[in-house]
Write an enzyme that holds these catalytic residues in place. Sequence first.
Site, PDB file in Angstrom:
ATOM      1  N   GLU A  46       7.191   2.072  -0.061  1.00 50.37           N
ATOM      2  CA  GLU A  46       6.312   3.235   0.085  1.00 50.37           C
ATOM      3  C   GLU A  46       5.487   3.083   1.362  1.00 50.37           C
ATOM      4  OE1 GLU A  46       3.103   5.648  -2.640  1.00 50.37           O
ATOM      5  OE2 GLU A  46       2.809   3.486  -2.473  1.00 50.37           O
ATOM      6  N   TRP A  47       5.579   4.071   2.235  1.00 54.49           N
ATOM      7  CA  TRP A  47       4.670   4.098   3.381  1.00 54.49           C
ATOM      8  C   TRP A  47       3.471   4.947   3.013  1.00 54.49           C
ATOM      9  CZ3 TRP A  47       5.179   7.028   8.668  1.00 54.49           C
ATOM     10  CH2 TRP A  47       4.072   6.676   9.478  1.00 54.49           C
ATOM     11  N   ARG A  48       2.317   4.296   2.860  1.00 61.00           N
ATOM     12  CA  ARG A  48       1.066   4.995   2.599  1.00 61.00           C
ATOM     13  C   ARG A  48       0.524   5.491   3.936  1.00 61.00           C
ATOM     14  NH1 ARG A  48      -2.361   3.938  -1.668  1.00 61.00           N
ATOM     15  NH2 ARG A  48      -3.848   4.973  -0.302  1.00 61.00           N
ATOM     16  N   ARG A  82      -1.843   9.639   0.269  1.00 67.25           N
ATOM     17  CA  ARG A  82      -2.737   9.638  -0.865  1.00 67.25           C
ATOM     18  C   ARG A  82      -4.085  10.175  -0.415  1.00 67.25           C
ATOM     19  NH1 ARG A  82      -0.759  10.184  -4.062  1.00 67.25           N
ATOM     20  NH2 ARG A  82       0.377   8.291  -4.617  1.00 67.25           N
ATOM     21  N   GLU A  86      -7.895  11.137  -4.701  1.00 66.24           N
ATOM     22  CA  GLU A  86      -7.163  10.324  -5.663  1.00 66.24           C
ATOM     23  C   GLU A  86      -7.046   8.869  -5.200  1.00 66.24           C
ATOM     24  OE1 GLU A  86      -3.893  11.800  -7.742  1.00 66.24           O
ATOM     25  OE2 GLU A  86      -4.661  13.837  -7.873  1.00 66.24           O
ATOM     26  N   HIS A 143      -3.663  10.360 -10.061  1.00 66.52           N
ATOM     27  CA  HIS A 143      -4.355   9.070 -10.135  1.00 66.52           C
ATOM     28  C   HIS A 143      -5.790   9.300 -10.590  1.00 66.52           C
ATOM     29  CE1 HIS A 143      -1.020   8.707  -7.363  1.00 66.52           C
ATOM     30  NE2 HIS A 143      -0.978   7.431  -7.644  1.00 66.52           N
ATOM     31  N   LYS A 170       4.671  10.853 -12.108  1.00 68.96           N
ATOM     32  CA  LYS A 170       3.974   9.552 -12.032  1.00 68.96           C
ATOM     33  C   LYS A 170       2.495   9.731 -12.341  1.00 68.96           C
ATOM     34  CE  LYS A 170       2.135   6.225  -8.724  1.00 68.96           C
ATOM     35  NZ  LYS A 170       1.786   6.028  -7.298  1.00 68.96           N
ATOM     36  N   ARG A 213       2.203  -2.743 -16.075  1.00 70.46           N
ATOM     37  CA  ARG A 213       3.090  -2.820 -14.910  1.00 70.46           C
ATOM     38  C   ARG A 213       4.313  -3.701 -15.188  1.00 70.46           C
ATOM     39  NH1 ARG A 213       0.502  -1.040 -10.180  1.00 70.46           N
ATOM     40  NH2 ARG A 213      -1.748  -0.734 -10.348  1.00 70.46           N
ATOM     41  N   SER A 232      -2.082  -1.864  -2.535  1.00 69.11           N
ATOM     42  CA  SER A 232      -2.534  -0.487  -2.295  1.00 69.11           C
ATOM     43  C   SER A 232      -3.311   0.065  -3.475  1.00 69.11           C
ATOM     44  CB  SER A 232      -1.342   0.418  -1.988  1.00 69.11           C
ATOM     45  OG  SER A 232      -0.491   0.528  -3.109  1.00 69.11           O
ATOM     46  N   GLN A 236      -2.060  -4.607  -8.762  1.00 71.07           N
ATOM     47  CA  GLN A 236      -0.703  -4.892  -8.306  1.00 71.07           C
ATOM     48  C   GLN A 236      -0.488  -6.396  -8.206  1.00 71.07           C
ATOM     49  OE1 GLN A 236      -0.050  -2.811  -4.617  1.00 71.07           O
ATOM     50  NE2 GLN A 236       0.031  -0.809  -5.598  1.00 71.07           N
TER      51      GLN A 236
END
Length: 253
Positions: A46-48, A82, A86, A143, A170, A213, A232, A236
């Site tokens: 994922e590129w944030r 993002r 959120e 989120h 999601k 998770r 991120s 995590q």
Amino acid sequence: MNTVKVRNTIIGEGVPKICLPIVGKTKEDILAAAKSFEGVPHDVVEWRVDWFDGVFEFDKVEDVLKDLRVALADTPLLFTFRTSNEGGEKSIEKDAYATLNKKAAATGLVDLVDVEVFTGDDVVKDIVSSAHEHNVKVVASNHDFDKTPDKDDILSRLKKMQDLGADIPKIAVMPTCRKDVLTLLLATQEMADEYADRPIITMSMAGTGVVSRLCGEAFGSALTFGAVGKASAPGQMNASDLSTILNLIHGAM
């Protein structure tokens, strides 16, 4: 339940897939992060893009995407802005948000785009339609960094994402106690078993929610986020440890 195939990755079957986020501010940081993933178990990156200093100049975004696509080879790329609403790094107007996501999808360099479901139904439908025209999948997301909504509210949000045409709904929520984690898991199980006709992604954040998770395969969540370096979102895990645990659970099921 239908699966979603992105390049050679099938989301929605077997062991939950691992997504690694990139949160660099400069092109050099972003490409260095991609290189650091070599040898680390993962299925999606994922590129944030909300972290990127040049995010509001699309020629700079596209320039990074071209090199990032080469660096990632055949690993699927999820493009995510993002919003600050959120938990993201920057705010953005709805029209600019839609334009950014549609332009990214049109480059042919990304495989999925993330669309925040509460941006507005018309905006979400517009992005979904445009992405699908370019064979790009859509992750609709929500989120909640303040709380865990009740089970019916979580279900309502996930069903809304599905109704708006997202390929993968999601939701990520913040637990205030251990019972909140159970609420998220119960909602996940009910959505997966009774309502979803496509993969879903759910998680309870922070340390309290870390178990969510890990147990996606048991409750119905198809993908989880790991970290290499900077995370991120709170909770995590290190990606290599995450992969080990997911495969141990899979082997025991």
